[in-house]
Write a protein that holds these residues in place. Structure first.
Motif, short mmCIF file in Angstrom:
data_model
loop_
_atom_site.label_atom_id
_atom_site.label_comp_id
_atom_site.label_asym_id
_atom_site.label_seq_id
_atom_site.Cartn_x
_atom_site.Cartn_y
_atom_site.Cartn_z
N SER A 32 26.25 46.83 43.48
CA SER A 32 24.58 47.36 44.15
C SER A 32 24.17 46.87 45.20
O SER A 32 24.36 47.25 46.30
CB SER A 32 23.65 47.73 43.11
N ASP A 33 24.64 45.68 45.72
CA ASP A 33 24.97 45.16 46.37
C ASP A 33 25.33 45.08 47.49
O ASP A 33 25.76 44.43 49.13
CB ASP A 33 24.31 43.77 46.55
N GLY A 34 26.54 45.38 46.50
CA GLY A 34 28.20 45.29 47.91
C GLY A 34 28.84 44.20 47.78
O GLY A 34 29.69 44.13 49.48
N ARG A 35 28.37 42.90 47.44
CA ARG A 35 28.70 41.75 47.84
C ARG A 35 30.12 41.16 46.84
O ARG A 35 30.53 41.97 46.16
CB ARG A 35 27.98 41.16 46.98
N THR A 36 31.05 40.69 47.48
CA THR A 36 32.41 40.21 46.58
C THR A 36 32.01 38.64 46.00
O THR A 36 31.54 37.42 46.60
CB THR A 36 33.63 40.09 48.02
N ALA A 37 32.87 38.53 45.22
CA ALA A 37 33.10 37.45 43.91
C ALA A 37 34.42 36.53 43.92
O ALA A 37 35.00 36.34 43.46
CB ALA A 37 32.54 37.59 42.89
N THR A 38 35.55 37.28 45.84
CA THR A 38 36.82 36.53 45.80
C THR A 38 36.58 35.51 46.79
O THR A 38 35.92 35.01 47.75
CB THR A 38 37.55 37.89 47.04
N ARG A 39 37.20 34.59 46.10
CA ARG A 39 37.57 33.71 47.09
C ARG A 39 38.96 32.30 46.36
O ARG A 39 39.58 32.87 46.14
CB ARG A 39 35.86 32.01 46.33
N ARG A 40 39.60 31.32 47.30
CA ARG A 40 40.24 30.20 47.18
C ARG A 40 40.23 29.64 45.60
O ARG A 40 39.23 30.00 44.85
CB ARG A 40 40.18 29.31 47.97
N ILE A 41 41.10 29.79 44.64
CA ILE A 41 41.14 29.88 43.35
C ILE A 41 41.13 28.04 43.64
O ILE A 41 41.39 27.44 44.21
CB ILE A 41 43.27 29.16 42.99
N SER A 42 39.87 28.26 41.97
CA SER A 42 39.95 26.73 41.73
C SER A 42 40.18 26.51 41.07
O SER A 42 40.60 24.73 40.32
CB SER A 42 37.97 26.66 42.15
N PHE A 43 41.59 26.74 39.85
CA PHE A 43 41.75 26.20 38.73
C PHE A 43 42.37 25.33 39.08
O PHE A 43 43.21 24.65 37.95
CB PHE A 43 41.93 27.23 37.48
N ALA A 54 41.85 34.22 44.59
CA ALA A 54 41.20 34.90 43.60
C ALA A 54 39.52 35.53 43.31
O ALA A 54 39.04 35.15 43.45
CB ALA A 54 41.70 34.34 41.83
N ALA A 55 39.65 36.25 42.61
CA ALA A 55 37.64 36.07 41.10
C ALA A 55 38.36 35.68 40.32
O ALA A 55 37.97 36.18 39.32
CB ALA A 55 37.83 38.16 41.37
N GLU A 56 36.81 33.77 40.49
CA GLU A 56 37.33 33.84 39.67
C GLU A 56 35.66 33.77 38.51
O GLU A 56 35.13 33.92 38.80
CB GLU A 56 37.03 32.20 39.09
N VAL A 57 35.34 33.88 37.17
CA VAL A 57 34.21 33.57 36.89
C VAL A 57 33.51 32.19 36.45
O VAL A 57 33.79 31.51 36.10
CB VAL A 57 34.09 33.86 35.27
N ASP A 58 32.60 31.75 36.91
CA ASP A 58 31.91 30.91 36.77
C ASP A 58 30.99 30.82 35.28
O ASP A 58 29.69 31.60 34.63
CB ASP A 58 30.13 30.72 37.87
N PHE A 59 31.97 30.16 34.84
CA PHE A 59 31.40 30.41 33.72
C PHE A 59 31.39 28.67 32.30
O PHE A 59 32.12 28.38 32.26
CB PHE A 59 33.21 31.20 32.39
N PRO A 203 43.73 35.00 33.45
CA PRO A 203 44.93 35.15 34.05
C PRO A 203 45.16 34.30 34.76
O PRO A 203 46.45 34.16 35.23
CB PRO A 203 45.31 36.68 34.16
N ILE A 204 44.64 33.61 35.54
CA ILE A 204 44.74 33.10 36.73
C ILE A 204 44.75 31.44 36.72
O ILE A 204 44.06 30.42 35.63
CB ILE A 204 42.72 33.18 37.54
N SER A 205 46.25 31.80 36.42
CA SER A 205 46.90 30.18 35.97
C SER A 205 48.10 30.88 36.86
O SER A 205 48.72 31.62 37.40
CB SER A 205 47.57 30.56 35.05
N PRO A 206 48.59 29.16 36.86
CA PRO A 206 49.95 29.20 37.39
C PRO A 206 51.48 29.71 37.51
O PRO A 206 52.10 31.23 38.71
CB PRO A 206 50.13 27.64 37.67
#
Length: 426
Positions: A32-43, A54-59, A203-206
């Motif tokens: 609803s804020d129109g924010r994005t969660a895309t960033r440089r891959i950290s995995f 990628a868009a990673e989950v802080d989990f 799926p964020i893997s090499p």
């Protein structure tokens, strides 16, 4: 309509694990804020790859209630599914343990299964690829669970005490839509009373990044990750990989009303088609997606003019966005020009098999709050994509019926109609 198919199916619980925040409240705040969660891959170090974002989950699995043995046993995507299912059940207010377990089922969608777990274990047993003959003794004891995607549904079933129909649906990027559609049919036909249904992918893997690099499906806009996902924008050049999960509690409408449950939406119509054309290609006329939309609307007994909002697949590839725009025009006619359309992939990326369920959650919450989430990063008009794509900013907009669609490699095209039950009562 009479017989078992008179049973109407509604969503009474929602759980979401998505980039930008775990839980429904955080997810909706981001959209609803129109924010994005895309960033440089950290995995892992993404520098060797063409697309490095990628868009990673802080989990934090432990913080979210998973025990050490569960974390060791389950791949990241399975952890997403279990945590998200628990949120959905709690949200529904149902005490599943008081129900007949044989009348409660689970359907989980996933496109690529335990990709991260398998990737990690291969690197371990092969000593980071240096050994041609791998040493299995270095693998985790539960490697078989990573190999077999059915473990996702089994884990969720164990978590919620379901002993009814338990299935994994894997139809590529439409898996999340198809899993909920299949669960709906099980309740309609009388095979189950309650279904815990949704999807999960991590799926964020090499290996995944390399595969999409090879076909140039993902964006190389690495210098500006926040604005890299640009569905329907004239400067779009590929999608941004994501991860996540959404799970729902589905039950029969009359039962939900008797117990005073909060109903988010009725799953009023669902259909899926295949283009039998090309593994990754799409015909520009959108005929197969249009047919899925038509059948879903027919099942919902709603005309095209009843659609108040379209939650698009909107991957951000030139091919998909043209195909989808043509499908909306073909199926909705002139109404396509007057209905708001948006893609949340602009904010949370494309989580492959999970995204269909995440988009169902967004659609139900759009109805709940009377707000249409925007298509972030849409600045430059594309003459071939000339509909109302709700650029940049969310819009206050009452929605009584929402169309959500998905498109996947292999030619899969799926459509689902969510509606307020009183809209269909009328």
């Amino acid at each position: 309509m009479s017989g078992p198919y008179a049973r109407r199916v509604v969503i009474t619980g929602i759980g979401v694990t998505a980039p930008g925040g775990v839980g429904v409240k955080n997810f909706w705040s981001l959209l609803s804020d129109g924010r994005t969660a895309t960033r440089r891959i950290s995995f892992f170090d993404p520098s060797p790859f063409r697309s490095q974002i990628a868009a990673e989950v802080d989990f934090d699995a432990e913080l979210l209630g998973l025990g050490a043995q569960e974390i060791r046993r389950m791949d990241r995507a399975a952890q997403f599914a279990v945590v998200t299912a628990r949120e959905a059940v709690e949200d529904s207010g149902l005490d599943l343990h008081s129900l007949d377990p044989h009348r409660t089922g689970v359907t989980i969608g996933s496109a690529v299964g335990a990709t991260m777990g398998l990737d990690q274990e291969y690197r371990t047993v092969s000593d980071s690829g240096r050994l041609d003959l791998v040493d299995h003794e270095y693998a985790v004891p539960h490697l078989y669970n990573y190999l077999v995607p059915s473990s996702f549904a089994a884990e969720v079933a164990w978590a919620v005490g379901a002993e009814g129909p338990t299935t994994v649906v894997s139809t590529g990027c439409t898996s999340g839509l198809d899993a909920v559609g299949y669960a709906t049919e099980l309740i309609r036909e009388g095979s189950a009373d309650v279904m815990v249904a949704g999807a999960a992918d991590a799926p964020i893997s090499p290996i995944t990044v390399a595969c999409f690099d090879a076909i140039k499906a993902t964006t190389p806009r690495n210098d500006d990750p926040e604005h890299a996902s640009r569905p329907f924008d004239g400067t779009r050049n590929g999608f941004v990989l994501g991860e996540g999960s959404a799970v729902f509690v589905l039950e029969e409408l009359d039962s939900a009303r008797r117990r005073g449950a909060h109903v988010y939406a009725e799953v009023a119509g669902y259909a899926t088609r295949s283009n039998a054309f090309h593994m990754t290609g799409l015909r520009p006329d959108g005929r197969e997606m249009a047919e899925a939309i038509r059948i879903a609307l027919d099942e919902a007994r709603l005309g095209p003019e009843a659609v108040d909002y379209v939650n698009a697949h909107g991957s951000g590839t030139k091919q998909n966005d043209r195909h989808e725009t043509a499908a909306f025009k073909r199926s909705l006619g002139e109404h396509a020009y007057g209905v708001p359309v948006s893609s949340i992939k602009s904010m949370v990326g494309h989580s492959l098999g999970a995204i269909g369920s995440i988009e169902i959650a967004a659609s139900a919450l759009a109805m709940e709050h009377g707000v249409v989430p925007p298509t972030a990063n849409l600045h430059t008009a594309d003459p071939e994509c000339d509909l109302d794509y709700v650029p940049l900013t969310a819009r206050d907009w009452r929605t009584d019926a929402v169309l959500s669609v998905g498109s996947g490699f292999g030619g899969f095209q799926s459509a689902m109609v969510l509606a307020r039950p009183d809209r269909r009562d009328a």
